[in-house]
Write an enzyme that holds these catalytic residues in place. Structure first.
Site, short mmCIF file in Angstrom:
data_model
loop_
_atom_site.label_atom_id
_atom_site.label_comp_id
_atom_site.label_asym_id
_atom_site.label_seq_id
_atom_site.Cartn_x
_atom_site.Cartn_y
_atom_site.Cartn_z
N ASP A 137 0.93 -1.17 -0.01
CA ASP A 137 0.07 0.13 -0.01
C ASP A 137 0.96 1.40 0.20
O ASP A 137 2.06 1.16 0.32
CB ASP A 137 -0.87 -0.15 1.35
CG ASP A 137 -1.72 1.33 1.33
OD1 ASP A 137 -2.23 1.79 0.35
OD2 ASP A 137 -2.14 1.58 2.46
N SER A 138 0.22 2.46 -0.40
CA SER A 138 1.05 3.57 -0.23
C SER A 138 1.27 3.90 1.40
O SER A 138 2.26 4.75 1.66
CB SER A 138 0.08 4.88 -0.88
OG SER A 138 -1.09 4.85 -0.01
N CYS A 144 -11.38 3.56 -0.23
CA CYS A 144 -9.81 4.06 0.10
C CYS A 144 -9.39 3.26 1.36
O CYS A 144 -10.37 2.89 2.21
CB CYS A 144 -9.78 5.36 0.53
SG CYS A 144 -8.46 5.91 1.12
N1 DGL Z 1 -4.19 3.99 0.24
C1 DGL Z 1 -4.71 5.05 -0.49
C2 DGL Z 1 -5.88 4.48 -1.48
O1 DGL Z 1 -6.60 3.27 -0.88
C3 DGL Z 1 -4.96 6.10 0.21
C4 DGL Z 1 -3.82 7.07 0.64
C5 DGL Z 1 -3.28 7.61 -0.60
O2 DGL Z 1 -3.71 8.51 -1.04
O3 DGL Z 1 -1.96 7.19 -0.89
O4 DGL Z 1 -6.33 4.80 -2.29
#
Ligand code: DGL
Length: 314
Positions: free
Chosen positions: A10-11, A201
């Site tokens: 993930d980010s 998200c």
């Molecule tokens: N993990 C990102 C998503 O599910 C949310 C946070 C981001 O913008 O990196 O879209």
């Protein structure tokens, strides 16, 4: 193969909501999780740039190796799932299709709402996925990027468990600021008469109670984490790649890594995962950049924009 771990990325920390469901559904499996916190958020970035990140991190996981990858980030799934599936030899599962499937299954009036980052919403990935399952479904989408900031701020507040933080966040955010923000964001969705809302998200399941209050009890909230975990289990079972039960009661040793601050990742990550994270590996961005992400994209003829230096999260 069955003894290899499952790779999840993930980010930042939000994907741990997915990792948590995967470990719950598959308690014998080992997880390798990479949170790209140094480059978080992905939401406002150009999708071609996010595709490069997907290839870099996918290559890092491929080299561990792993038996299956989960892109536990909606933005990265919207940008790069198809590309990752074409590139890597192991199955790659994203979070958009499982969420869309769960929503189509849950809706009665076939009016489904989706909230997510700008990248996810502008990509139209949820509308496409939901309408591919049921062309009669109408999807209403709204980008709610500030919800990511709310979760980030909440995670950084004092010590305590996630439940305590959620209770505390009701005091902090559910007075004018969060309510106003959420009402503004969700007004048009409420007026559309949706009966189901996808939390598109990975951060948003952490705001579930607050979002539910704003949209009302009649709207069913969908988080793709559970459905994604089910798809992981089904895929491994079909391939005969499920980990065998251990001979003793030793729990599987998961591996956590971040491109950002390890101490911060361990502290805030434990809250999201609801389990202590004791050790975290630091993966420098230079290591990821030396992997063939950009080369693979260039081979596909894609322009790769350089980073725009967004503020870090996760
Ligand atoms: N993990 C990102 C998503 O599910 C949310 C946070 C981001 O913008 O990196 O879209």
């Amino acid at each position: 193969m069955e003894n290899l771990p499952i790779g999840i990325f993930d980010s930042g920390l939000g994907g741990l909501t997915v990792a948590s469901e995967v470990t719950r559904a598959l308690p014998h499996e080992r997880i390798v999780y990479l949170g790209d916190t140094a480059r978080c958020p992905y939401g406002p970035r150009d999708l071609a740039e996010v595709r490069r990140f997907v290839l870099e991190i996918g290559t890092w996981l491929e080299q561990r190796p792993v038996k299956l990858m989960v892109i536990a980030c909606n933005t990265a799934t919207a940008a790069g799932l198809a590309l990752a599936q074409r590139t890597f030899d192991v199955p790659v599962i994203g979070v958009v299709e499982p969420g869309a499937r769960a929503a189509v299954r849950a809706t009665v009036n076939r009016n489904v709402g989706v909230i997510g980052t700008v990248g996810t919403i502008e990509s139209g990935a949820y509308s496409r996925a939901a309408r591919a399952i049921d062309a009669g479904v109408t999807v209403f989408s709204v980008a709610t990027p500030k919800f990511v900031d709310v979760v980030e701020a909440g995670l950084r507040r004092g010590p305590g468990t996630l439940e305590e933080w959620l209770a505390e966040s009701s005091d902090v955010f559910i007075r004018p600021s969060f309510y106003e923000l959420a009402r503004d964001y969700l007004y048009s969705l409420k007026r559309s008469g949706i009966d189901t809302l996808v939390l598109g998200c990975t951060h948003f399941p952490l705001l579930q109670a607050a979002i539910q209050q704003v949209v009302g009890a009649q709207v069913r909230l969908i988080s793709s984490a559970e459905e994604t975990a089910r798809e992981v289990a089904e895929t491994l079972e079909l391939r005969g790649h499920l980990a065998p039960p251990p001979r003793d009661a030793t729990p599987p040793a998961h591996h956590f890594a971040t491109t950002g601050e390890v101490a911060e990742f361990a502290r805030f990550g434990s809250r999201v995962l609801r389990e202590p994270i004791d050790r975290v590996e630091h993966v420098p961005l230079e290591t990821l950049a030396s992997l063939p992400g950009e080369g693979r994209l260039a081979a596909l003829g894609e322009q790769v924009p350089r980073e725009r230096g967004e503020a870090a999260c996760g």
